[in-house]
Design a protein around this motif. Structure first.
Motif, PDB file in Angstrom:
ATOM      1  N   GLY A  15       0.805  -1.216   0.000  1.00  0.00           N
ATOM      2  CA  GLY A  15       0.000   0.000   0.000  1.00  0.00           C
ATOM      3  C   GLY A  15       0.836   1.263   0.000  1.00  0.00           C
ATOM      4  N   THR A  16       2.006   1.198   0.588  1.00  0.00           N
ATOM      5  CA  THR A  16       2.904   2.358   0.657  1.00  0.00           C
ATOM      6  C   THR A  16       3.436   2.740  -0.724  1.00  0.00           C
ATOM      7  OG1 THR A  16       3.559   1.834   2.921  1.00  0.00           O
ATOM      8  CG2 THR A  16       5.090   3.171   1.653  1.00  0.00           C
ATOM      9  N   CYS A  17       3.476   1.788  -1.630  1.00  0.00           N
ATOM     10  CA  CYS A  17       4.118   2.021  -2.929  1.00  0.00           C
ATOM     11  C   CYS A  17       3.301   2.897  -3.864  1.00  0.00           C
ATOM     12  CB  CYS A  17       4.452   0.690  -3.584  1.00  0.00           C
ATOM     13  SG  CYS A  17       5.629  -0.279  -2.628  1.00  0.00           S
ATOM     14  N   ASN A  18       2.148   3.369  -3.406  1.00  0.00           N
ATOM     15  CA  ASN A  18       1.394   4.377  -4.136  1.00  0.00           C
ATOM     16  C   ASN A  18       1.507   5.738  -3.448  1.00  0.00           C
ATOM     17  OD1 ASN A  18       0.430   2.538  -6.077  1.00  0.00           O
ATOM     18  ND2 ASN A  18      -1.168   1.849  -4.677  1.00  0.00           N
ATOM     19  N   ASN A  19       2.474   5.835  -2.548  1.00  0.00           N
ATOM     20  CA  ASN A  19       2.653   7.028  -1.722  1.00  0.00           C
ATOM     21  C   ASN A  19       3.843   7.839  -2.233  1.00  0.00           C
ATOM     22  OD1 ASN A  19       3.550   8.670   0.604  1.00  0.00           O
ATOM     23  ND2 ASN A  19       1.978   7.555   1.736  1.00  0.00           N
ATOM     24  N   GLY A  20       3.731   9.147  -2.219  1.00  0.00           N
ATOM     25  CA  GLY A  20       4.770  10.013  -2.784  1.00  0.00           C
ATOM     26  C   GLY A  20       6.133   9.883  -2.141  1.00  0.00           C
ATOM     27  N   GLN A  21       6.177   9.664  -0.835  1.00  0.00           N
ATOM     28  CA  GLN A  21       7.477   9.564  -0.155  1.00  0.00           C
ATOM     29  C   GLN A  21       8.302   8.399  -0.686  1.00  0.00           C
ATOM     30  OE1 GLN A  21       7.022  10.673   4.368  1.00  0.00           O
ATOM     31  NE2 GLN A  21       5.107   9.777   3.684  1.00  0.00           N
ATOM     32  N   PHE A  22       7.624   7.340  -1.079  1.00  0.00           N
ATOM     33  CA  PHE A  22       8.304   6.184  -1.649  1.00  0.00           C
ATOM     34  C   PHE A  22       9.098   6.588  -2.886  1.00  0.00           C
ATOM     35  CE2 PHE A  22       7.609   2.655  -4.844  1.00  0.00           C
ATOM     36  CZ  PHE A  22       8.621   1.823  -4.382  1.00  0.00           C
ATOM     37  N   TYR A  23       8.474   7.322  -3.792  1.00  0.00           N
ATOM     38  CA  TYR A  23       9.123   7.712  -5.039  1.00  0.00           C
ATOM     39  C   TYR A  23      10.217   8.754  -4.803  1.00  0.00           C
ATOM     40  CZ  TYR A  23       5.246   5.199  -7.062  1.00  0.00           C
ATOM     41  OH  TYR A  23       4.351   4.218  -7.381  1.00  0.00           O
ATOM     42  N   GLU A  24       9.965   9.689  -3.919  1.00  0.00           N
ATOM     43  CA  GLU A  24      10.976  10.710  -3.623  1.00  0.00           C
ATOM     44  C   GLU A  24      12.256  10.075  -3.086  1.00  0.00           C
ATOM     45  OE1 GLU A  24       9.496  14.053  -1.278  1.00  0.00           O
ATOM     46  OE2 GLU A  24       7.475  13.559  -1.929  1.00  0.00           O
ATOM     47  N   CYS A  25      12.081   9.087  -2.214  1.00  0.00           N
ATOM     48  CA  CYS A  25      13.256   8.467  -1.593  1.00  0.00           C
ATOM     49  C   CYS A  25      13.963   7.506  -2.536  1.00  0.00           C
ATOM     50  CB  CYS A  25      12.856   7.776  -0.290  1.00  0.00           C
ATOM     51  SG  CYS A  25      12.372   8.951   1.000  1.00  0.00           S
ATOM     52  N   LEU A  26      13.220   6.845  -3.432  1.00  0.00           N
ATOM     53  CA  LEU A  26      13.887   6.038  -4.453  1.00  0.00           C
ATOM     54  C   LEU A  26      14.800   6.928  -5.292  1.00  0.00           C
ATOM     55  CD1 LEU A  26      11.177   3.604  -5.923  1.00  0.00           C
ATOM     56  CD2 LEU A  26      12.963   3.091  -4.257  1.00  0.00           C
ATOM     57  N   ASN A  27      14.288   8.077  -5.666  1.00  0.00           N
ATOM     58  CA  ASN A  27      15.069   9.006  -6.480  1.00  0.00           C
ATOM     59  C   ASN A  27      16.323   9.464  -5.749  1.00  0.00           C
ATOM     60  OD1 ASN A  27      15.391  10.988  -8.778  1.00  0.00           O
ATOM     61  ND2 ASN A  27      15.190  12.419  -7.077  1.00  0.00           N
ATOM     62  N   MET A  28      16.166   9.873  -4.496  1.00  0.00           N
ATOM     63  CA  MET A  28      17.301  10.381  -3.724  1.00  0.00           C
ATOM     64  C   MET A  28      18.340   9.292  -3.494  1.00  0.00           C
ATOM     65  SD  MET A  28      17.140  12.435  -0.108  1.00  0.00           S
ATOM     66  CE  MET A  28      16.023  13.632  -0.817  1.00  0.00           C
ATOM     67  N   ALA A  29      17.873   8.092  -3.172  1.00  0.00           N
ATOM     68  CA  ALA A  29      18.797   6.984  -2.894  1.00  0.00           C
ATOM     69  C   ALA A  29      19.602   6.613  -4.137  1.00  0.00           C
ATOM     70  CB  ALA A  29      18.019   5.775  -2.391  1.00  0.00           C
ATOM     71  N   ALA A  30      18.941   6.605  -5.298  1.00  0.00           N
ATOM     72  CA  ALA A  30      19.643   6.281  -6.535  1.00  0.00           C
ATOM     73  C   ALA A  30      20.594   7.398  -6.936  1.00  0.00           C
ATOM     74  CB  ALA A  30      18.630   6.026  -7.646  1.00  0.00           C
ATOM     75  N   LEU A  31      20.164   8.637  -6.737  1.00  0.00           N
ATOM     76  CA  LEU A  31      20.974   9.792  -7.107  1.00  0.00           C
ATOM     77  C   LEU A  31      22.299   9.808  -6.353  1.00  0.00           C
ATOM     78  CD1 LEU A  31      20.959  12.488  -8.739  1.00  0.00           C
ATOM     79  CD2 LEU A  31      19.992  13.563  -6.691  1.00  0.00           C
ATOM     80  N   TRP A  32      22.235   9.482  -5.061  1.00  0.00           N
ATOM     81  CA  TRP A  32      23.434   9.536  -4.216  1.00  0.00           C
ATOM     82  C   TRP A  32      24.048   8.157  -3.964  1.00  0.00           C
ATOM     83  CZ3 TRP A  32      20.684  13.233  -0.271  1.00  0.00           C
ATOM     84  CH2 TRP A  32      20.658  14.528  -0.815  1.00  0.00           C
ATOM     85  N   LYS A  33      23.490   7.117  -4.593  1.00  0.00           N
ATOM     86  CA  LYS A  33      23.976   5.741  -4.409  1.00  0.00           C
ATOM     87  C   LYS A  33      24.057   5.391  -2.924  1.00  0.00           C
ATOM     88  CE  LYS A  33      26.865   3.887  -7.240  1.00  0.00           C
ATOM     89  NZ  LYS A  33      28.083   3.524  -8.005  1.00  0.00           N
ATOM     90  N   LEU A  34      22.965   5.597  -2.234  1.00  0.00           N
ATOM     91  CA  LEU A  34      22.930   5.357  -0.797  1.00  0.00           C
ATOM     92  C   LEU A  34      22.934   3.860  -0.481  1.00  0.00           C
ATOM     93  CD1 LEU A  34      20.317   8.019   0.398  1.00  0.00           C
ATOM     94  CD2 LEU A  34      22.813   8.218   0.254  1.00  0.00           C
ATOM     95  N   PRO A  35      23.561   3.486   0.643  1.00  0.00           N
ATOM     96  CA  PRO A  35      23.611   2.069   1.044  1.00  0.00           C
ATOM     97  C   PRO A  35      22.307   1.634   1.715  1.00  0.00           C
ATOM     98  CG  PRO A  35      24.796   3.403   2.639  1.00  0.00           C
ATOM     99  CD  PRO A  35      24.353   4.345   1.550  1.00  0.00           C
ATOM    100  N   ILE A  36      21.275   1.445   0.916  1.00  0.00           N
ATOM    101  CA  ILE A  36      19.958   1.114   1.450  1.00  0.00           C
ATOM    102  C   ILE A  36      19.307   0.059   0.574  1.00  0.00           C
ATOM    103  CG2 ILE A  36      18.859   3.004   0.148  1.00  0.00           C
ATOM    104  CD1 ILE A  36      16.904   3.324   2.497  1.00  0.00           C
ATOM    105  N   VAL A  37      18.514  -0.800   1.216  1.00  0.00           N
ATOM    106  CA  VAL A  37      17.703  -1.779   0.494  1.00  0.00           C
ATOM    107  C   VAL A  37      16.245  -1.491   0.845  1.00  0.00           C
ATOM    108  CG1 VAL A  37      17.229  -4.210   0.035  1.00  0.00           C
ATOM    109  CG2 VAL A  37      19.541  -3.489   0.689  1.00  0.00           C
ATOM    110  N   PHE A  38      15.453  -1.224  -0.159  1.00  0.00           N
ATOM    111  CA  PHE A  38      14.024  -0.991   0.027  1.00  0.00           C
ATOM    112  C   PHE A  38      13.313  -2.344  -0.080  1.00  0.00           C
ATOM    113  CE2 PHE A  38      15.715   2.953  -1.792  1.00  0.00           C
ATOM    114  CZ  PHE A  38      15.237   3.896  -0.871  1.00  0.00           C
TER     115      PHE A  38
END
Length: 426
Positions: A226-249
């Motif tokens: 249900g969270t995957c239709n939420n804006g914060q999900f997309y914003e953070c995917l973008n930020m994590a990919a942009l900065w190559k953050l050490p995170i697993v969603f």
């Protein structure tokens, strides 16, 4: 890996030089998806994998059923199997006890149980180091247990006692433990993902700005479909990919967002495909099989620790109870529930270990007995623990607990008849 069948979909970002009309993702095969009773169609790794290229070097793969003729290539050792089994049994027994205590009036508010989803928590979290971080949802008890928070501390928190991991102030949906880097359960969907992204950024900042060469901690962000239709999900995917953050969603897709079917609520139900849109790998894995989850988790965590960036992992799983203990669970089809009950992840792991002669029944029975004692002890400890004192009520509300909310003598300023005078000035 040569002894295994491919069990996941892998999606990779296109290289920057790719043709604008090329596909966004590489789909190795088209499996049955989301609640289907059909098995994934097995493909040999050697035949299925495309030739290596820059865009595929960070592919994440998981293994499916082991080819039984090759007994030497087992997915786990005996010690690893026992650890996985013990953690999953702990999660299941703990949640079953929570249901009992809730209906006896020992717990209050909403309590969301994790039964059926244990393969995801165990498969991922048992691979972490102590300095790695976990950010959870309102269904957070088992994530905390898997990360090492004592059962006593989690049960006491559920009872609202001072011995809880949040001194009784968090309750079921807000497990936090600084020592074990459990950065909280979050009651609202999506609100934990920015926190997890910030934790991953902290690791990167320490390494490259503060020059702490050994700073390579990884963060896991757990959330539901249900969270995957939420804006914060997309914003953070973008930020994590942009900065190559050490995170697993980690998407725990249990197919239902409270009472809304995932298939009805999402235009494209295959969540893993959203990874490549932001330049990261996307993986779909059978979340009812702890061994498959573990193989995916190994590679995703290792990639993050090596500085290769984030991964989006969709674990297709199922909860065996209603959304919460207040949910009569009347919306889901009985046949669907029966189908997934027959795929119980604990039963599957037990069968795998016995068939491959890693353990015997008596060893597993000993673990079950041990966990029963741990859970019983947790309940007794929580029941006997004291309630928080009234003086604790306004702590952690104001930056200075002795300032606005509590007077220097320890009394509540709001009880002073003159409290409202000068409030605007303050």
């Amino acid at each position: 890996m040569s002894c295994a069948f491919l069990s996941v979909n892998i999606a990779q970002p296109n290289p920057l030089t790719s043709n604008r009309h090329s596909t966004n993702a590489i789909k190795l095969f088209s499996p049955s998806f989301l609640g289907s009773t059909r098995k994934l169609r097995p493909h040999s790794l050697s035949k299925s994998l495309p030739s290596p290229s820059k865009s595929l070097r960070s592919s994440v793969f998981a293994v499916s059923d082991v080819v039984k003729e090759l007994k030497s290539n087992l997915l786990i050792t005996k010690e690893e199997g026992l650890e996985l089994y013990e953690d999953m049994i702990l999660g299941r027994a703990f949640e079953d006890m929570c249901a009992q205590m809730y209906y006896r009036g020992k717990m209050f508010g909403f309590v969301h149980l994790y039964n059926g989803q244990e393969a995801v928590s165990t498969g991922f979290i048992k691979l972490l180091r102590k300095d790695d971080c976990v950010v959870s949802t309102y269904r957070d008890h088992v994530h905390a247990l898997s990360k090492g928070v004592p059962a006593r501390a989690v049960m006491s928190e559920l009872f609202g006692k001072t011995t809880g991991c949040c001194r009784g102030q968090g309750g079921s949906m807000h497990m936090f433990d600084k020592e074990h880097n459990v950065l909280g359960g979050f009651a609202f969907i999506g609100e934990g993902i920015p926190v997890a992204t910030g934790a991953a950024f902290t690791s990167l900042y320490k390494r490259y700005v503060l020059k702490e060469a050994d700073s390579d901690a990884v963060t896991l962000a757990f959330f539901g479909d249900g969270t995957c239709n939420n804006g914060q999900f997309y914003e953070c995917l973008n930020m994590a990919a942009l900065w190559k953050l050490p995170i697993v969603f980690v998407v725990e897709n249990n197919l239902w967002a409270i009472g809304m079917s995932h298939l009805r609520a999402t235009s494209d139900p295959e969540i893993w495909k959203k990874g490549p849109a932001f330049g990261m790998s996307g993986v779909h894995v059978d979340g009812m099989d702890v061994l498959k989850v573990r193989e995916v988790a190994k590679e995703a965590i290792l990639r993050a620790r090596r500085g290769e960036g984030p991964t989006l992992v969709e674990c297709e799983t199922y909860r065996f109870r209603g959304h919460s203990l207040a949910d009569p669970d009347e919306l889901r089809d009985p046949d669907e529930k029966a189908h997934y009950a027959n795929r119980d992840p604990i039963t599957a792991l037990k069968k795998y270990m016995i068939e491959n002669k890693l353990v015997n029944e008596s060893e597993l029975k000993a673990i079950e007995k041990k966990i029963d004692e741990v859970v019983e002890d947790a309940v007794e400890f929580a029941d006997e623990s004291p309630l928080p004192p009234r003086s604790q009520l306004l702590e952690n509300v104001f930056a200075d607990p002795k300032g606005f909310g509590i007077a220097p003598d320890g009394t509540y300023r709001c009880e002073d008849p003159k409290f409202t005078q000068g409030t605007a000035h303050v």
